[in-house]
Motif scaffolding. Structure first.
Motif, PDB file in Angstrom:
ATOM      1  N   ARG A  20       0.828  -1.203   0.000  1.00  0.00           N
ATOM      2  CA  ARG A  20       0.000   0.000   0.000  1.00  0.00           C
ATOM      3  C   ARG A  20       0.864   1.256   0.000  1.00  0.00           C
ATOM      4  O   ARG A  20       0.556   2.239  -0.684  1.00  0.00           O
ATOM      5  N   VAL A  21       1.953   1.234   0.776  1.00  0.00           N
ATOM      6  CA  VAL A  21       2.844   2.394   0.846  1.00  0.00           C
ATOM      7  C   VAL A  21       3.479   2.640  -0.517  1.00  0.00           C
ATOM      8  O   VAL A  21       3.463   3.774  -1.035  1.00  0.00           O
ATOM      9  N   ILE A  22       4.040   1.586  -1.116  1.00  0.00           N
ATOM     10  CA  ILE A  22       4.693   1.747  -2.418  1.00  0.00           C
ATOM     11  C   ILE A  22       3.683   2.154  -3.475  1.00  0.00           C
ATOM     12  O   ILE A  22       3.966   3.002  -4.332  1.00  0.00           O
ATOM     13  N   ALA A  23       2.491   1.584  -3.424  1.00  0.00           N
ATOM     14  CA  ALA A  23       1.465   1.933  -4.406  1.00  0.00           C
ATOM     15  C   ALA A  23       1.082   3.406  -4.308  1.00  0.00           C
ATOM     16  O   ALA A  23       0.940   4.092  -5.325  1.00  0.00           O
ATOM     17  N   ALA A  24       0.902   3.895  -3.084  1.00  0.00           N
ATOM     18  CA  ALA A  24       0.553   5.310  -2.908  1.00  0.00           C
ATOM     19  C   ALA A  24       1.669   6.215  -3.395  1.00  0.00           C
ATOM     20  O   ALA A  24       1.429   7.233  -4.058  1.00  0.00           O
ATOM     21  N   LEU A  25       2.915   5.842  -3.099  1.00  0.00           N
ATOM     22  CA  LEU A  25       4.061   6.650  -3.520  1.00  0.00           C
ATOM     23  C   LEU A  25       4.236   6.614  -5.032  1.00  0.00           C
ATOM     24  O   LEU A  25       4.604   7.611  -5.650  1.00  0.00           O
ATOM     25  N   ALA A  26       3.961   5.453  -5.641  1.00  0.00           N
ATOM     26  CA  ALA A  26       4.069   5.358  -7.094  1.00  0.00           C
ATOM     27  C   ALA A  26       3.064   6.289  -7.758  1.00  0.00           C
ATOM     28  O   ALA A  26       3.360   6.909  -8.779  1.00  0.00           O
ATOM     29  N   ARG A  27       1.853   6.378  -7.184  1.00  0.00           N
ATOM     30  CA  ARG A  27       0.859   7.317  -7.731  1.00  0.00           C
ATOM     31  C   ARG A  27       1.343   8.747  -7.594  1.00  0.00           C
ATOM     32  O   ARG A  27       1.177   9.565  -8.503  1.00  0.00           O
ATOM     33  N   MET A  28       1.947   9.063  -6.456  1.00  0.00           N
ATOM     34  CA  MET A  28       2.387  10.438  -6.218  1.00  0.00           C
ATOM     35  C   MET A  28       3.555  10.832  -7.115  1.00  0.00           C
ATOM     36  O   MET A  28       3.601  11.949  -7.641  1.00  0.00           O
ATOM     37  N   THR A  29       4.521   9.906  -7.286  1.00  0.00           N
ATOM     38  CA  THR A  29       5.768  10.252  -7.983  1.00  0.00           C
ATOM     39  C   THR A  29       5.785   9.841  -9.441  1.00  0.00           C
ATOM     40  O   THR A  29       6.549  10.408 -10.227  1.00  0.00           O
ATOM     41  N   GLY A  30       4.978   8.834  -9.808  1.00  0.00           N
ATOM     42  CA  GLY A  30       5.014   8.333 -11.169  1.00  0.00           C
ATOM     43  C   GLY A  30       6.267   7.552 -11.484  1.00  0.00           C
ATOM     44  O   GLY A  30       6.572   7.284 -12.648  1.00  0.00           O
ATOM     45  N   ASP A  31       7.012   7.148 -10.479  1.00  0.00           N
ATOM     46  CA  ASP A  31       8.297   6.462 -10.663  1.00  0.00           C
ATOM     47  C   ASP A  31       8.341   5.280  -9.699  1.00  0.00           C
ATOM     48  O   ASP A  31       8.455   5.454  -8.481  1.00  0.00           O
ATOM     49  N   LEU A  32       8.271   4.043 -10.228  1.00  0.00           N
ATOM     50  CA  LEU A  32       8.203   2.864  -9.385  1.00  0.00           C
ATOM     51  C   LEU A  32       9.481   2.652  -8.587  1.00  0.00           C
ATOM     52  O   LEU A  32       9.441   2.348  -7.381  1.00  0.00           O
ATOM     53  N   ALA A  33      10.635   2.816  -9.243  1.00  0.00           N
ATOM     54  CA  ALA A  33      11.901   2.625  -8.539  1.00  0.00           C
ATOM     55  C   ALA A  33      12.052   3.634  -7.407  1.00  0.00           C
ATOM     56  O   ALA A  33      12.493   3.292  -6.301  1.00  0.00           O
ATOM     57  N   LEU A  34      11.699   4.901  -7.681  1.00  0.00           N
ATOM     58  CA  LEU A  34      11.779   5.928  -6.646  1.00  0.00           C
ATOM     59  C   LEU A  34      10.804   5.623  -5.520  1.00  0.00           C
ATOM     60  O   LEU A  34      11.130   5.798  -4.333  1.00  0.00           O
ATOM     61  N   ASP A 108      -7.805   6.196   1.794  1.00  0.00           N
ATOM     62  CA  ASP A 108      -9.130   5.594   1.707  1.00  0.00           C
ATOM     63  C   ASP A 108      -9.693   5.720   0.292  1.00  0.00           C
ATOM     64  O   ASP A 108     -10.324   4.803  -0.231  1.00  0.00           O
ATOM     65  N   ASP A 109      -9.432   6.861  -0.347  1.00  0.00           N
ATOM     66  CA  ASP A 109      -9.996   7.111  -1.664  1.00  0.00           C
ATOM     67  C   ASP A 109      -9.269   6.329  -2.752  1.00  0.00           C
ATOM     68  O   ASP A 109      -9.873   5.917  -3.739  1.00  0.00           O
ATOM     69  N   HIS A 110      -7.959   6.147  -2.612  1.00  0.00           N
ATOM     70  CA  HIS A 110      -7.152   5.656  -3.721  1.00  0.00           C
ATOM     71  C   HIS A 110      -6.586   4.259  -3.525  1.00  0.00           C
ATOM     72  O   HIS A 110      -6.012   3.713  -4.463  1.00  0.00           O
ATOM     73  N   ILE A 111      -6.752   3.681  -2.340  1.00  0.00           N
ATOM     74  CA  ILE A 111      -6.010   2.469  -2.044  1.00  0.00           C
ATOM     75  C   ILE A 111      -6.270   1.363  -3.056  1.00  0.00           C
ATOM     76  O   ILE A 111      -5.364   0.678  -3.503  1.00  0.00           O
ATOM     77  N   GLY A 112      -7.540   1.169  -3.474  1.00  0.00           N
ATOM     78  CA  GLY A 112      -7.846   0.121  -4.438  1.00  0.00           C
ATOM     79  C   GLY A 112      -7.161   0.354  -5.768  1.00  0.00           C
ATOM     80  O   GLY A 112      -6.481  -0.525  -6.297  1.00  0.00           O
ATOM     81  N   ASP A 113      -7.326   1.549  -6.323  1.00  0.00           N
ATOM     82  CA  ASP A 113      -6.707   1.871  -7.602  1.00  0.00           C
ATOM     83  C   ASP A 113      -5.189   1.813  -7.511  1.00  0.00           C
ATOM     84  O   ASP A 113      -4.516   1.359  -8.440  1.00  0.00           O
ATOM     85  N   ASP A 114      -4.625   2.291  -6.404  1.00  0.00           N
ATOM     86  CA  ASP A 114      -3.181   2.283  -6.248  1.00  0.00           C
ATOM     87  C   ASP A 114      -2.624   0.870  -6.292  1.00  0.00           C
ATOM     88  O   ASP A 114      -1.636   0.590  -6.982  1.00  0.00           O
ATOM     89  N   LEU A 115      -3.236  -0.056  -5.546  1.00  0.00           N
ATOM     90  CA  LEU A 115      -2.754  -1.431  -5.534  1.00  0.00           C
ATOM     91  C   LEU A 115      -2.933  -2.083  -6.899  1.00  0.00           C
ATOM     92  O   LEU A 115      -2.069  -2.845  -7.345  1.00  0.00           O
ATOM     93  N   LEU A 116      -4.045  -1.803  -7.557  1.00  0.00           N
ATOM     94  CA  LEU A 116      -4.237  -2.361  -8.893  1.00  0.00           C
ATOM     95  C   LEU A 116      -3.180  -1.841  -9.863  1.00  0.00           C
ATOM     96  O   LEU A 116      -2.631  -2.592 -10.666  1.00  0.00           O
TER      97      LEU A 116
END
Length: 419
Positions: A20-34, A108-116
């Motif tokens: 969940r943490v990585i998924a949320a950060l990936a949405r924020m940064t647009g960079d999976l490695a970061l 709460d709003d983004h967790i599903g989409d973020d993990l997907l």
């Protein structure tokens, strides 16, 4: 709480919350490695702070907020602070409490989409199979590189290289961290299901090493399957895969003897099968059936359900299993499916019929080094009283397998035949 207890708490939280943490950060940064790097930084911070201050009430939010602050620091250093701050949509002048409350709302709003998004990215078809496996276990399973290496019996540097190459491929090919368009969803979902089932299969019947079963991998695969079922509740094949894994995993307590040696399905003590997993698996299968026509995973789950419903081996509906394998072979033609159908036909209609189907597969290139082809032929030949030929087949199967326990089983079956 002692330092050791705090560290165990951090590890437990990380295993649960890291995806969940990585998924949320990936949405924020647009960079999976970061995103993964920032999450790891937050983990280090937790290891330093939690022993002194205690585990926070919302450890997942704490990790995400800490990582987000580090991201903003990096963006500031890169002279892109204002632009990135607007993208993240946070005002750094707000008080800490307000920021935490907003973060909880965002999760709460983004967790599903973020993990997907994270799951579709980690399982992208552009990545080789071993890269998808390693990246999925790392990002969504929360496993360390060392844990993945131990699970698949490969050197740790090999796993590290696979993960690095996978991330580099995603970057070089400019693959966005986003949900695929509707037209691509079926193929992309198929890749995810394949990865999860590959993880499960390696745990259920290890291809190499000294152990026949690696339950931890089965558990990780089922956990990923449950996450996916929660995120995509209307997809029948998602529930079909979950049903298949849970029904098969229900047999794990009975699949090995006390010394770790394999116990074949028809010899298992069915009272040792996990009744909770059986119920869960059958419920998931009903859900898949209610949602529409069964696909490949759903059909395999229906086959597993025939075994689950049989209180004794002789109660097994082998004719139904043979018919289901025929449907599966029509839907997804495969020499392995045909070999499994040969077993079912042999049980339903006699070993001669089964051997006829198995013999037809001897020229299949895909099965040339597949230990289970000679093993199936050996079993059918033994039932026909052709002991010498059967023993030769079992010995050939022992030569082909890379699993020590399975090799012992085949050699024992060869030795037990009359000479």
């Amino acid at each position: 709480m002692t330092v050791a207890e705090s560290h165990r708490a951090v590890e437990a939280v990380w295993r649960i919350e890291s995806a969940r943490v990585i998924a949320a950060l990936a949405r924020m940064t647009g960079d999976l490695a970061l995103a993964e790097e920032l999450a790891q930084d937050a983990l280090v911070a937790a290891l330093e702070e939690w022993p002194r201050k205690g585990v926070p009430d919302n450890p997942g939010a704490w990790l995400t907020l800490t990582a987000k602050h580090r991201a903003i620091d990096q963006f500031r250093r890169r002279d892109t602070y204002q632009r990135k701050l607007q993208e993240i949509g946070r005002d750094m002048e707000l008080r800490q409490e307000t920021a935490e409350a907003e973060l909880d709302d965002a999760l709460d709003d983004h967790i599903g989409d973020d993990l997907l998004r994270l799951l579709f990215t980690a399982c992208h078809p552009a990545l080789p199979a071993e890269g998808r496996l390693a990246l999925t276990l790392r990002l969504l399973g929360g496993l360390s590189t060392a844990e993945i290496a131990r699970a698949f019996l490969v050197p740790e540097p090999t796993v590290s290289q696979r993960i690095s190459r996978a991330k580099r491929t995603l970057t070089d090919k400019k693959i966005p961290i986003e949900l695929p368009p509707p037209a691509e969803l079926p193929n992309r979902l198929a890749s995810i299901l394949e990865v999860i089932y590959l993880i499960f299969n390696e745990g259920y019947a290890a291809t190499a090493g000294d152990d026949w079963i690696r339950p931890s991998l089965c558990q990780e695969a089922m956990r990923l399957g449950r996450i996916l079922a929660g995120l995509m509740p209307a997809e029948p094949e998602v529930h079909g895969l979950l049903a298949l894994m849970e029904l098969q995993a229900s047999r794990i307590p009975a699949r090995t003897a006390r010394d770790g040696s394999p116990v074949l399905l028809l010899d298992q003590d069915r009272s040792r099968w996990d009744r909770l997993l059986l119920r869960r698996g059958l419920n998931a299968l009903r859900r898949a059936e209610d949602l529409g026509t069964l696909g490949p995973y759903g059909l395999q789950a229906a086959i597993a359900a025939c075994h689950a419903r049989a209180l004794k081996p002789e109660d097994t509906d082998w004719e139904r299993i043979a018919a289901l394998y025929r449907l599966l072979a029509h839907l997804t033609p495969s020499p392995v499916v045909e070999l499994n159908r040969a077993v079912a036909v042999g049980m339903a209609y006699g070993p001669a019929r089964g051997l006829e189907l198995a013999d037809a597969l001897r020229e299949e290139r895909a099965l040339r080094d597949y230990a289970h082809l000679p093993a199936v032929r050996g079993d059918l030949l033994a039932k026909l009283g052709r002991a010498e030929e059967a023993a030769a087949e079992f010995r050939h199967a022992a030569e082909l397998t890379r699993n020590a326990r399975e090799r012992e089983l085949f050699l024992q079956r060869a030795a037990a035949l009359p000479t």
